[in-house]
Design a protein around this motif. Sequence first.
Motif, PDB file in Angstrom:
ATOM      1  N   UNK A   1     155.101  89.510  27.338  1.00 53.58           N
ATOM      2  CA  UNK A   1     154.741  91.196  26.944  1.00 53.58           C
ATOM      3  C   UNK A   1     153.358  91.336  26.261  1.00 53.58           C
ATOM      4  N   UNK A   2     152.907  92.347  26.594  1.00 52.98           N
ATOM      5  CA  UNK A   2     151.237  92.531  25.959  1.00 52.98           C
ATOM      6  C   UNK A   2     151.244  94.061  25.498  1.00 52.98           C
ATOM      7  N   UNK A   3     150.556  94.189  24.753  1.00 50.95           N
ATOM      8  CA  UNK A   3     150.182  95.630  24.317  1.00 50.95           C
ATOM      9  C   UNK A   3     151.255  96.195  23.444  1.00 50.95           C
ATOM     10  N   UNK A   4     151.838  95.500  22.566  1.00 45.28           N
ATOM     11  CA  UNK A   4     152.768  95.931  21.748  1.00 45.28           C
ATOM     12  C   UNK A   4     154.368  95.432  22.184  1.00 45.28           C
TER      13      UNK A   4
ATOM     14  N   UNK B   1     142.560  85.064  29.104  1.00 40.66           N
ATOM     15  CA  UNK B   1     141.315  85.882  29.659  1.00 40.66           C
ATOM     16  C   UNK B   1     141.683  86.879  30.758  1.00 40.66           C
ATOM     17  N   UNK B   2     142.903  87.179  31.330  1.00 39.77           N
ATOM     18  CA  UNK B   2     143.398  87.705  32.333  1.00 39.77           C
ATOM     19  C   UNK B   2     143.640  89.254  31.725  1.00 39.77           C
ATOM     20  N   UNK B   3     143.711  90.213  32.534  1.00 34.91           N
ATOM     21  CA  UNK B   3     143.948  91.533  32.453  1.00 34.91           C
ATOM     22  C   UNK B   3     145.334  91.927  32.730  1.00 34.91           C
ATOM     23  N   UNK B   4     145.821  92.765  31.981  1.00 31.71           N
ATOM     24  CA  UNK B   4     147.356  93.043  31.592  1.00 31.71           C
ATOM     25  C   UNK B   4     147.713  93.632  33.190  1.00 31.71           C
TER      26      UNK B   4
ATOM     27  N   UNK C   1     151.357  75.962  34.325  1.00 29.78           N
ATOM     28  CA  UNK C   1     150.983  76.724  33.099  1.00 29.78           C
ATOM     29  C   UNK C   1     149.881  77.493  33.461  1.00 29.78           C
ATOM     30  N   UNK C   2     149.790  77.977  34.694  1.00 33.73           N
ATOM     31  CA  UNK C   2     148.760  78.891  35.202  1.00 33.73           C
ATOM     32  C   UNK C   2     149.233  80.291  34.981  1.00 33.73           C
ATOM     33  N   UNK C   3     148.112  81.341  34.858  1.00 32.47           N
ATOM     34  CA  UNK C   3     148.558  82.665  34.219  1.00 32.47           C
ATOM     35  C   UNK C   3     148.308  83.633  35.198  1.00 32.47           C
ATOM     36  N   UNK C   4     148.881  84.661  35.428  1.00 33.56           N
ATOM     37  CA  UNK C   4     148.695  85.824  36.434  1.00 33.56           C
ATOM     38  C   UNK C   4     148.625  86.933  35.794  1.00 33.56           C
ATOM     39  N   UNK C   5     147.418  87.760  36.000  1.00 36.64           N
ATOM     40  CA  UNK C   5     147.178  89.101  35.343  1.00 36.64           C
ATOM     41  C   UNK C   5     146.806  89.865  36.400  1.00 36.64           C
ATOM     42  N   UNK C   6     146.051  91.217  35.893  1.00 37.51           N
ATOM     43  CA  UNK C   6     145.951  92.284  36.968  1.00 37.51           C
ATOM     44  C   UNK C   6     145.021  91.685  37.890  1.00 37.51           C
ATOM     45  N   UNK C   7     144.872  92.099  39.303  1.00 39.12           N
ATOM     46  CA  UNK C   7     144.059  91.706  40.164  1.00 39.12           C
ATOM     47  C   UNK C   7     143.116  92.781  40.432  1.00 39.12           C
ATOM     48  N   UNK C   8     143.080  93.466  41.760  1.00 40.83           N
ATOM     49  CA  UNK C   8     142.282  94.489  41.882  1.00 40.83           C
ATOM     50  C   UNK C   8     143.155  95.940  41.984  1.00 40.83           C
ATOM     51  N   UNK C   9     144.323  95.894  41.920  1.00 43.53           N
ATOM     52  CA  UNK C   9     145.001  97.291  41.480  1.00 43.53           C
ATOM     53  C   UNK C   9     146.372  96.817  41.153  1.00 43.53           C
ATOM     54  N   UNK C  10     147.602  97.846  41.049  1.00 46.47           N
ATOM     55  CA  UNK C  10     148.629  97.482  40.283  1.00 46.47           C
ATOM     56  C   UNK C  10     149.551  96.726  41.130  1.00 46.47           C
ATOM     57  N   UNK C  11     149.252  96.283  42.389  1.00 48.22           N
ATOM     58  CA  UNK C  11     150.160  95.409  43.075  1.00 48.22           C
ATOM     59  C   UNK C  11     149.350  93.999  43.698  1.00 48.22           C
ATOM     60  N   UNK C  12     148.256  93.641  43.029  1.00 45.52           N
ATOM     61  CA  UNK C  12     147.940  92.445  43.036  1.00 45.52           C
ATOM     62  C   UNK C  12     147.523  91.640  41.799  1.00 45.52           C
ATOM     63  N   UNK C  13     147.443  90.267  41.967  1.00 46.25           N
ATOM     64  CA  UNK C  13     147.427  89.394  41.024  1.00 46.25           C
ATOM     65  C   UNK C  13     145.989  88.509  40.983  1.00 46.25           C
ATOM     66  N   UNK C  14     145.630  88.271  39.645  1.00 49.99           N
ATOM     67  CA  UNK C  14     144.494  87.308  39.763  1.00 49.99           C
ATOM     68  C   UNK C  14     145.052  86.018  38.721  1.00 49.99           C
ATOM     69  N   UNK C  15     144.712  84.942  39.341  1.00 48.59           N
ATOM     70  CA  UNK C  15     145.250  83.634  38.689  1.00 48.59           C
ATOM     71  C   UNK C  15     144.084  83.175  37.809  1.00 48.59           C
ATOM     72  N   UNK C  16     144.539  82.489  36.644  1.00 49.95           N
ATOM     73  CA  UNK C  16     143.568  81.776  35.975  1.00 49.95           C
ATOM     74  C   UNK C  16     144.247  80.790  35.079  1.00 49.95           C
ATOM     75  N   UNK C  17     143.387  79.742  34.492  1.00 53.00           N
ATOM     76  CA  UNK C  17     143.962  78.584  33.868  1.00 53.00           C
ATOM     77  C   UNK C  17     144.345  79.099  32.423  1.00 53.00           C
ATOM     78  N   UNK C  18     143.409  80.175  31.796  1.00 45.43           N
ATOM     79  CA  UNK C  18     143.682  80.703  30.658  1.00 45.43           C
ATOM     80  C   UNK C  18     144.140  82.055  30.591  1.00 45.43           C
ATOM     81  N   UNK C  19     145.519  82.113  30.345  1.00 45.71           N
ATOM     82  CA  UNK C  19     146.260  83.536  30.470  1.00 45.71           C
ATOM     83  C   UNK C  19     145.411  84.570  29.433  1.00 45.71           C
TER      84      UNK C  19
END
Length: 283
Positions: free
Chosen positions: A182-185, A251-254, A231-249
């Motif tokens: 969870x993020x943003x409260x 740094x990713x968008x919510x 331990x990879x993180x996944x956050x906001x991609x290009x829209x509400x239905x895509x993901x971006x992968x990152x080693x440091x969670x």
Amino acid sequence: MIKGFYMRYFKLKHWGLNGWLLLVLALMSALQLACKKDLFEANINTVDNSITLTANLGPDQGISLSEQNSEMTLLILKWSDPGYFTDTARGNVIISYILDLDTSASFGAGKSYNLGVSVTSDSLTGLSLNNKLLAIGCTPSSANIVFTRIRSVFNGDTLASNTISFTATPYALPLPALLIMGEGGWTTPATRTNGYLLTSAKNDNKYEGYINFSYANWGGANCKLLSTVDNSGYGWGTDAYTLQKGADISTLGNLWITPCPNYMKVNVDLDALTISYTPIKFS
């Protein structure tokens, strides 16, 4: 004057014919070279020998896996060079190899793994082999008959080795999971907790789960996904239905899950890097 014109015309015509002859000869020579090249390519594709596969299996042809031997090398596969012809001017051909594992000798529904190029052996630890056995549908804590082979691939041609069968008893592992962070409260458990995770039942990078998004901020919930596999993180991609992968969670968008609060069925495909979510109601 007429005679001079005739001589110039005759010379131009004469050299023009020679030019055409030279052009025809050049084209014929190029065609011969192309044919020779095609013949060479055909020869370089020709397999002179078969691939012989061996394994370090005991007399009972069996492997029993456990957490205790997960870091040990339990299976060593070695194979012979397939014997493609080579050309000294071009050097050795580059051959890639594939490992096939299946519970059927027909290799119709198993898994294939790229081993790279210019290799003639592969060593599998207990954990690596166990994961591969579970991926092809082997039953944990039971003896499963497994078939394996090596395939060489060069220029579109494939050559398969002999098939080796062995008995393997894998052990059960917790299903791969994506933790809802969870993020943003919105505060969620920091460790694996039922009700706050998506699991991959077939260990195929496709995850599903039912999540109670009880928190809402402006009609939606912010979160990220954390893999229990690496331990990879996944956050906001290009829209509400895509993901971006990152080693440091961090740094990713919510991700923005909406409408919330809601009970959602969530599906994630890590190969396609997509996410979908559907509000549901239990009767």
